[in-house]
Write an enzyme that holds these catalytic residues in place. Sequence first.
Site: not given
Length: 387
Positions: A136, A378-380
């Site tokens: 992300r 969401h971060c990855v």
Amino acid sequence: MNDHVADRPPGSGALGRRGFLTATAIAAAGAALGAAEGPARAASRINRSSSAGAFTVPGEEVRHTRTWMAWPDSTTIWRGKLGGVQANIALIAKTIAKYEPVVMCANPASASKARSMCGPTVTVITSIAVDDCWMRDTGPVFRTNGAGGLDAVGLNFNGWGNKQTHYRDELVAEKIAAHVGVPITYADLVAEGGAIEQDGAGTLMATRSSIINNNRNPGMSQSQIEAAMRTAYGASKVIWFDGVYGQDITDDHVDATSRFLAPGRALVQMPMASDNDAYAKDARQQYQILSTSTSAGGAPMAVTKLQGPDYYKIRSSSPDFVAAYVNYYVCNGAVISSHFGDTSADAAAKATLVRLFPGRTVVQLNTDYLGAGGGGIHCVTQQQPAP
């Protein structure tokens, strides 16, 4: 990130994205190495003759061509938790691959393991080297123009303010754009994808702590930074929150607290009423500001609350754990979120997401190793929207 409980018992695991401040040896080394080259290399790649034009970053809910991810393989970063983090990454990739294509960027030495753990439904490539798994923040932010055009914008990733080495990760955005075959324009600021949330219709939201920060944009005023954000995203309005400075590696990314559901609609994860640390106060402020804001089109913002879990009821005892239901990923036909072991809160969060995303399957996964590392689903992930 949000919802940190300061008096949790200390963990003994990986270098968490919150706990970086206490891991002085690795953090200092990463900062020193990053400061030596990172900003200079990033600045040299900024394209200040932007041709953004009609290109805008669409909302995450539009149809995707594929999802991009990155395979972690650094024991320096993850120490003894690497295997668990890899298992989480593989689970997320295999789950998303049920709904849309997934491309995993892996270093050659770890590609065979990535392929084995992710299985045949995930495409693993070795042409784009990575330092870590936070796609992300390192990947390109794709834009469309409504007429079949696709391009990308790079946010000049510098290791979250030179807190982690990023020689490979700072090149991921342009390499993915080249792989896809689309032009990339570098924004006139340093930021990360998780630091900026967009509704696809002209409105952005972000924390000052993450972007208006000398570790990313020294000497730039809020108005200068905001102008660069609006140009990069094709937006016309930014809703700002104060955020939390210096307590996690991201300096408080907005995508762990507040998300856009659609133009004029937002979602905020709320802390327990008894929580009163910096992240709890931040979440309440974000809700209050959004509730009195309007979209770029002038409509009052409709804001939904999503209750976060009780940190004393979740599975993890890591002091760096991020239990963010709102750090979900919207893919074709599904919403991929996490559960944390507070069974009543997990069920309520799923029910809320089912109500908010009619027509999509809501899947909850155990991503505790990522949560202990300070991030989530969401971060990855990084979506490539259909043009």
